[in-house]
Design an enzyme around this catalytic site. Sequence first.
Site, PDB file in Angstrom:
ATOM      1  CB  ALA A  70      -0.913   0.012   1.218  1.00 44.76           C
ATOM      2  CB  VAL A  71       1.534   3.879  -2.131  1.00 40.00           C
ATOM      3  CG1 VAL A  71       2.030   5.325  -2.236  1.00 40.00           C
ATOM      4  CG2 VAL A  71       2.648   2.900  -2.507  1.00 40.00           C
ATOM      5  CD  GLU A 103      -5.155 -14.979  -2.741  1.00 36.87           C
ATOM      6  OE1 GLU A 103      -5.540 -14.285  -1.786  1.00 36.87           O
ATOM      7  OE2 GLU A 103      -5.009 -16.205  -2.675  1.00 36.87           O
ATOM      8  CG  ASN A 108      -6.396  -2.799  -6.925  1.00 37.06           C
ATOM      9  OD1 ASN A 108      -6.060  -1.753  -7.469  1.00 37.06           O
ATOM     10  ND2 ASN A 108      -6.008  -3.116  -5.706  1.00 37.06           N
ATOM     11  CE1 TYR A 115       1.457  -6.072  -6.864  1.00 33.76           C
ATOM     12  CE2 TYR A 115      -0.843  -6.577  -7.277  1.00 33.76           C
ATOM     13  CZ  TYR A 115       0.156  -6.170  -6.420  1.00 33.76           C
ATOM     14  OH  TYR A 115      -0.143  -5.852  -5.116  1.00 33.76           O
TER      15      TYR A 115
HETATM   16  C1  LIG Z   1      -1.418  -0.332  -6.060  1.00 29.87           C
HETATM   17  C2  LIG Z   1      -0.508   0.729  -5.447  1.00 29.87           C
HETATM   18  C3  LIG Z   1       0.358   0.081  -4.367  1.00 29.87           C
HETATM   19  C4  LIG Z   1       0.408   1.280  -6.557  1.00 29.87           C
HETATM   20  O1  LIG Z   1       1.342   2.141  -5.950  1.00 29.87           O
HETATM   21  P1  LIG Z   1       1.824   3.511  -6.660  1.00 29.87           P
HETATM   22  O2  LIG Z   1       2.944   4.027  -5.861  1.00 29.87           O
HETATM   23  O3  LIG Z   1       0.653   4.381  -6.849  1.00 29.87           O
HETATM   24  O4  LIG Z   1       2.310   2.968  -8.093  1.00 29.87           O
HETATM   25  P2  LIG Z   1       3.576   3.485  -8.920  1.00 29.87           P
HETATM   26  O5  LIG Z   1       3.587   4.972  -8.955  1.00 29.87           O
HETATM   27  O6  LIG Z   1       4.789   2.793  -8.420  1.00 29.87           O
HETATM   28  O7  LIG Z   1       3.213   2.969 -10.373  1.00 29.87           O
HETATM   29  C5  LIG Z   1       3.731   1.741 -10.863  1.00 29.87           C
HETATM   30  C6  LIG Z   1       2.849   1.196 -11.979  1.00 29.87           C
HETATM   31  O8  LIG Z   1       1.560   0.873 -11.447  1.00 29.87           O
HETATM   32  C7  LIG Z   1       0.571   1.091 -12.433  1.00 29.87           C
HETATM   33  N1  LIG Z   1      -0.389   2.057 -11.920  1.00 29.87           N
HETATM   34  C8  LIG Z   1      -0.249   2.868 -10.847  1.00 29.87           C
HETATM   35  N2  LIG Z   1      -1.380   3.580 -10.660  1.00 29.87           N
HETATM   36  C9  LIG Z   1      -2.236   3.214 -11.629  1.00 29.87           C
HETATM   37  C10 LIG Z   1      -3.570   3.560 -11.956  1.00 29.87           C
HETATM   38  N3  LIG Z   1      -4.262   4.461 -11.230  1.00 29.87           N
HETATM   39  N4  LIG Z   1      -4.155   2.936 -12.998  1.00 29.87           N
HETATM   40  C11 LIG Z   1      -3.483   2.022 -13.742  1.00 29.87           C
HETATM   41  N5  LIG Z   1      -2.210   1.647 -13.470  1.00 29.87           N
HETATM   42  C12 LIG Z   1      -1.601   2.233 -12.443  1.00 29.87           C
HETATM   43  C13 LIG Z   1       1.273   1.592 -13.657  1.00 29.87           C
HETATM   44  O9  LIG Z   1       1.566   0.461 -14.470  1.00 29.87           O
HETATM   45  C14 LIG Z   1       2.545   2.177 -13.086  1.00 29.87           C
HETATM   46  O10 LIG Z   1       3.584   2.160 -14.002  1.00 29.87           O
HETATM   47  P3  LIG Z   1       3.858   3.472 -14.928  1.00 29.87           P
HETATM   48  O11 LIG Z   1       3.955   4.631 -13.979  1.00 29.87           O
HETATM   49  O12 LIG Z   1       5.149   3.141 -15.562  1.00 29.87           O
HETATM   50  O13 LIG Z   1       2.714   3.541 -15.841  1.00 29.87           O
HETATM   51  C15 LIG Z   1      -1.305   1.922  -4.869  1.00 29.87           C
HETATM   52  O14 LIG Z   1      -2.179   2.395  -5.877  1.00 29.87           O
HETATM   53  C16 LIG Z   1      -2.115   1.570  -3.644  1.00 29.87           C
HETATM   54  O15 LIG Z   1      -1.623   1.623  -2.528  1.00 29.87           O
HETATM   55  N6  LIG Z   1      -3.404   1.236  -3.834  1.00 29.87           N
HETATM   56  C17 LIG Z   1      -4.304   0.936  -2.719  1.00 29.87           C
HETATM   57  C18 LIG Z   1      -3.920  -0.353  -2.015  1.00 29.87           C
HETATM   58  C19 LIG Z   1      -3.888  -1.536  -2.959  1.00 29.87           C
HETATM   59  O16 LIG Z   1      -4.759  -1.706  -3.792  1.00 29.87           O
HETATM   60  N7  LIG Z   1      -2.841  -2.374  -2.794  1.00 29.87           N
HETATM   61  C20 LIG Z   1      -2.667  -3.565  -3.596  1.00 29.87           C
HETATM   62  C21 LIG Z   1      -3.440  -4.690  -3.010  1.00 29.87           C
HETATM   63  S1  LIG Z   1      -3.183  -6.190  -3.947  1.00 29.87           S
END
Ligand SMILES: CC(C)(COP(=O)(O)OP(=O)(O)OC[C@H]1O[C@@H](n2cnc3c(N)ncnc32)[C@H](O)[C@@H]1OP(=O)(O)O)[C@@H](O)C(=O)NCCC(=O)NCCS
Length: 143
Positions: A70-71, A103, A108, A115
């Site tokens: 999570a971020v 999973e 999402n 991933y």
């Molecule tokens: C999923 C999560 C961890 C991604 O973290 P983040 O720091 O925002 O992601 P990053 O900035 O590192 O982005 C990495 C890649 O993720 C994908 N990505 C990130 N946000 C995205 C969005 N809103 N829609 C589609 N793809 C997305 C892209 O492929 C991106 O690569 P790119 O920047 O080269 O296009 C974050 O959105 C989060 O915490 N979400 C809520 C909790 C959650 O769902 N956790 C996962 C449970 S399985």
Amino acid sequence: MIRALQWWDLDEVLTIEAEVFAANAWSAETFWAELARDDRYYAVAQQGERIVGYAGLWFNPPQADVQTLAVAPAAQGTGLGRRLLSHLVDGARERGCEQLHLEVRADNDAAIGLYRRSGFVLLRRRERYYPDFSDALVMGLDL
Ligand SMILES: CC(C)(COP(=O)(O)OP(=O)(O)OC[C@H]1O[C@@H](n2cnc3c(N)ncnc32)[C@H](O)[C@@H]1OP(=O)(O)O)[C@@H](O)C(=O)NCCC(=O)NCCS
């Protein structure tokens, strides 16, 4: 900076957990139970004095699983999720694991995008897996 999660980080971690997972957030007890196990590794991303993300690994060589990732909403989309995941990948390799599984909810898009970008492939779909009946995707990466 990405470093091992310490117990004193938990207040900030729980705040992010509630923000991003809402009704499905883990409780403090769940985090404490996870941290007590010797087959887990948890990391945090720290910016200045603040925790802005975290991730957890379950390792049981040759298999490892992503327990959580999570971020904080304000820090999303800046590459932290990718760095935390890459840290778990390195951690799994260092512990002798050959596969990393996870999973993710089928709806999402952000997580699935991350991933896929990081090399994970779809292994199978678990229909109606979550309490709200949404599907889970099982994804895997050969290490
Ligand atoms: C999923 C999560 C961890 C991604 O973290 P983040 O720091 O925002 O992601 P990053 O900035 O590192 O982005 C990495 C890649 O993720 C994908 N990505 C990130 N946000 C995205 C969005 N809103 N829609 C589609 N793809 C997305 C892209 O492929 C991106 O690569 P790119 O920047 O080269 O296009 C974050 O959105 C989060 O915490 N979400 C809520 C909790 C959650 O769902 N956790 C996962 C449970 S399985």
